[in-house]
Design an enzyme around this catalytic site. Structure first.
Site, PDB file in Angstrom:
ATOM      1  N   LYS A  79     -22.525   0.767  11.810  1.00  0.00           N
ATOM      2  CA  LYS A  79     -22.943   1.609  12.938  1.00  0.00           C
ATOM      3  C   LYS A  79     -22.374   1.053  14.245  1.00  0.00           C
ATOM      4  O   LYS A  79     -21.808   1.775  15.044  1.00  0.00           O
ATOM      5  CB  LYS A  79     -24.479   1.671  12.984  1.00  0.00           C
ATOM      6  CG  LYS A  79     -25.005   2.473  14.131  1.00  0.00           C
ATOM      7  CD  LYS A  79     -26.514   2.601  14.083  1.00  0.00           C
ATOM      8  CE  LYS A  79     -26.996   3.228  15.380  1.00  0.00           C
ATOM      9  NZ  LYS A  79     -28.441   3.389  15.428  1.00  0.00           N
ATOM     10  N   GLU A 123     -20.647 -10.062   9.616  1.00  0.00           N
ATOM     11  CA  GLU A 123     -20.390 -10.074   8.172  1.00  0.00           C
ATOM     12  C   GLU A 123     -19.374  -8.989   7.806  1.00  0.00           C
ATOM     13  O   GLU A 123     -18.405  -9.228   7.082  1.00  0.00           O
ATOM     14  CB  GLU A 123     -21.675  -9.810   7.379  1.00  0.00           C
ATOM     15  CG  GLU A 123     -22.718 -10.903   7.464  1.00  0.00           C
ATOM     16  CD  GLU A 123     -23.733 -10.654   8.570  1.00  0.00           C
ATOM     17  OE1 GLU A 123     -23.375 -10.025   9.592  1.00  0.00           O
ATOM     18  OE2 GLU A 123     -24.888 -11.104   8.407  1.00  0.00           O
ATOM     19  N   GLY A 129     -29.779   2.511  11.371  1.00  0.00           N
ATOM     20  CA  GLY A 129     -29.002   1.962  10.249  1.00  0.00           C
ATOM     21  C   GLY A 129     -29.688   2.168   8.907  1.00  0.00           C
ATOM     22  O   GLY A 129     -29.065   2.624   7.942  1.00  0.00           O
TER      23      GLY A 129
HETATM   24  O1  F6P Z   1     -29.745  -6.561  10.241  1.00  0.00           O
HETATM   25  C1  F6P Z   1     -29.834  -5.769  11.368  1.00  0.00           C
HETATM   26  C2  F6P Z   1     -29.004  -4.532  11.295  1.00  0.00           C
HETATM   27  O2  F6P Z   1     -28.824  -4.110  12.605  1.00  0.00           O
HETATM   28  C3  F6P Z   1     -29.602  -3.422  10.455  1.00  0.00           C
HETATM   29  O3  F6P Z   1     -30.568  -2.702  11.097  1.00  0.00           O
HETATM   30  C4  F6P Z   1     -28.384  -2.642  10.119  1.00  0.00           C
HETATM   31  O4  F6P Z   1     -28.607  -1.750   9.060  1.00  0.00           O
HETATM   32  C5  F6P Z   1     -27.425  -3.755   9.789  1.00  0.00           C
HETATM   33  O5  F6P Z   1     -27.725  -4.763  10.714  1.00  0.00           O
HETATM   34  C6  F6P Z   1     -25.985  -3.396   9.847  1.00  0.00           C
HETATM   35  O6  F6P Z   1     -25.601  -2.980  11.123  1.00  0.00           O
HETATM   36  P1  F6P Z   1     -24.264  -2.215  11.365  1.00  0.00           P
HETATM   37  O7  F6P Z   1     -24.297  -0.947  10.606  1.00  0.00           O
HETATM   38  O8  F6P Z   1     -24.187  -1.980  12.844  1.00  0.00           O
HETATM   39  O9  F6P Z   1     -23.118  -3.084  10.904  1.00  0.00           O
END
Ligand code: F6P
Length: 536
Positions: free
Chosen positions: A198, A204, A256
């Site tokens: 998102k 990661e 998310g």
């Molecule tokens: O772990 C926190 C978080 O923000 C979740 O709410 C979300 O689903 C996940 O990290 C991944 O975030 P992104 O889609 O922005 O990579």
């Protein structure tokens, strides 16, 4: 704490010596009276200590908390995610014929346009019009974490019988083992990589995406051509070099953990096809309309939420187990962990004050029957009751193996019965006597064989795990979390609690590289230096 909370606590205290079985004895219609149906789903909550007095108080609690008004505000696109100033509209992603206005603009034309682009792209991959350097796409690797991983990963496994597209793989962990094990054996020339994030900043995901790109670049001349991006920050996807025709955006009003219904579900759509994906959306939409219109007393998400409030905030049981008797729902407990614990694991109410009741519970589980041979010992005989939420389909997808399914279902029903009924000391002694045990040995062993029983459970029964039913189940749980959040008075749609660890990881990283980084405690410094020494 309002009078209703106090009355609920009093109601629970008055039950001290009552057993669930006594509720059945007192009310011959209890099984039907405490079973709620909606659109083919059957939710049996009769094997709990919720009696009619507790049920009425719980419904009053929902009314007092303003669940109905809050529900309407959510569907209408009001900014109910107050700490982030955002609307909460994952429901719009599955209500493709609807109309929702945010900040004076109907957002649905954009939702429909993206859905159409996703479907066109999925069709072109599935029929080979979109190909990699080595030919038609055989493998799709979704790189994402949390909500950008758990939804599609769980659903792709759940819908395996409908999987007729390319193989799907999911990489989430920054542990290099994850991506190394996944890419091993894949042909870069026929692999499509989806970077799902998102924010498009999650460390990661960005680290794994770069590694995948390097892997692809080693054998493919134009690696970016086999990359897709899913994000609400479309600008950042351009920096990664992904062509805008393969970027699928979504708005910040899709949280998310609520995002599988839109672009984040692309890997699922590639696996099962746009038609099955649309049935998945239709199942969720049908649960949405049930949730939005059914009176509270007949409303499945509301009643599921109220059993949750009863068990955790009123009875004080610290955890709840989700036990799908369906091997393909293996990842559902992990999915629900994020959905429930990231949404309702909060100690401050929307008004900034400390919560006066417990926040959401620990959610955990495993599919049956495997869990029976692992942790059910504690569920049956441990000192702390664990409310169990069983999920079962009446039919499997393997008609030739119907006898397996009957055994599976028998185990599911037997567990909820055993949890409620237990086994008394006299029954344990009688069983041992029948097996020919002598009195002294019987005395020594009897208490170990007693099951206290009176342990609550609910059962959600579906006909079969189809895309439609999966959509219904997930939407049911989403709305359950919402209702619990409203009753607790918290914002279920932010997740500030994940930030601190992320920030500190960036400050610890230099320590592991032997660089200076101030402000760490002695334990962290010691561990970092031990790791450095071991790595040599
Ligand atoms: O772990 C926190 C978080 O923000 C979740 O709410 C979300 O689903 C996940 O990290 C991944 O975030 P992104 O889609 O922005 O990579």
């Amino acid at each position: 704490m309002s009078d209703i909370w106090k009355s609920l606590k009093a109601c629970r205290a008055a039950q001290a010596d009552t057993r669930i079985e006594a509720l059945f004895a007192a009310d011959p219609d209890r099984a039907t009276g405490f079973t709620t149906r909606a659109d083919g789903l059957v939710f049996d909550w009769s094997k709990t200590m919720i009696d009619t007095a507790a049920r009425d108080l719980l419904l009053d609690l929902a009314r007092e908390a303003g669940v109905e008004a809050r529900r309407e505000a959510m569907f209408a696109g009001e900014k109910i995610n107050e700490t982030e100033g955002r609307a909460v509209l994952h429901t719009a992603l599955r209500n493709l014929d609807g109309s929702v206005v945010v900040d004076g603009q109907d957002v649905m034309s954009e939702v429909r346009a993206i859905h159409e682009r996703m479907s066109d792209f999925a069709r072109s991959v599935r029929d080979g019009r979109f190909a990699g350097a080595g030919g038609a796409i055989t493998d799709v690797v979704n790189i994402g974490i949390g909500g950008s991983d758990l939804g599609p990963a769980m659903a792709a496994l759940a819908l395996a019988p409908y999987h007729d597209g390319p193989r799907t793989h999911f990489v989430s962990n920054v542990d290099g083992a994850d991506i190394a094990d996944t890419l091993k054996g894949l042909d870069a020339g026929t692999t499509l990589v989806i970077v799902a994030s998102k924010t498009f900043t999650t460390i990661e995901t960005m680290t794994n995406a770069q590694t995948a790109r390097d892997w692809m670049a080693a054998s493919v001349a134009d690696p970016a051509a086999q990359f897709v991006a899913l994000s609400s920050d479309v600008g950042k996807t351009g920096d990664f070099g992904i062509d805008q025709t393969r970027v699928f955006g979504f708005e910040d009003w899709v949280g998310g953990r609520y995002s599988v219904w839109g672009p984040i579900g692309l890997s699922l759509m590639l696996a099962v096809g746009p038609e099955a994906f649309d049935r998945f959306l239709a199942g969720a939409a049908s649960m949405d309309s049930h949730f939005r219109s059914a009176p509270l007393a007949e409303n499945l998400p509301v009643l599921l939420a109220l059993t949750g409030i009863w068990h955790h905030q009123i009875c004080g049981y610290p955890t709840r187990a989700v036990l799908p008797y369906d091997n393909r729902l293996m990842r559902l407990p992990a999915y629900l962990q994020q959905l429930e614990m990231e949404s309702n694991g909060k100690r401050v109410a929307m008004d900034g004050r400390d919560l006066r009741v417990a926040s959401g519970p620990v959610v955990w589980g495993e599919p049956g029957t495997n869990g029976q041979h692992a942790f059910y010992q504690l569920i049956h005989q441990g000192t702390m009751p664990v409310p169990c939420e069983f999920i079962l389909a009446a039919r499997g997808h393997e008609p030739d193996l119907a006898h397996h399914h009957i055994l599976l279902a028998a185990n599911c029903l037997a567990q909820s019965e055993a949890l409620m009924r237990g086994r008394s000391l006299n029954e344990a002694r009688a069983l041992m006597r029948a097996k020919g045990l002598e009195a002294p040995e019987m005395d020594r062993q009897a208490r170990h064989r007693v099951f206290p029983g009176n342990r609550p459970s609910t059962t959600l029964l579906i006909d079969q795990l189809t895309p439609f039913a999966l959509g219904q189940i997930l939407a049911l749980y989403e709305h359950r979390v919402f209702v619990e959040g409203v009753i607790l008075g918290i914002n279920s749609f932010d997740q500030w609690g994940v930030e601190l660890g992320k920030e500190l990881a960036l400050k610890v990283e230099p320590l592991l590289k032997g660089e200076a980084s101030a402000g760490h405690d002695a334990s962290t410094l010691q561990l970092a230096s031990l790791i450095r020494a071991l790595r040599g």
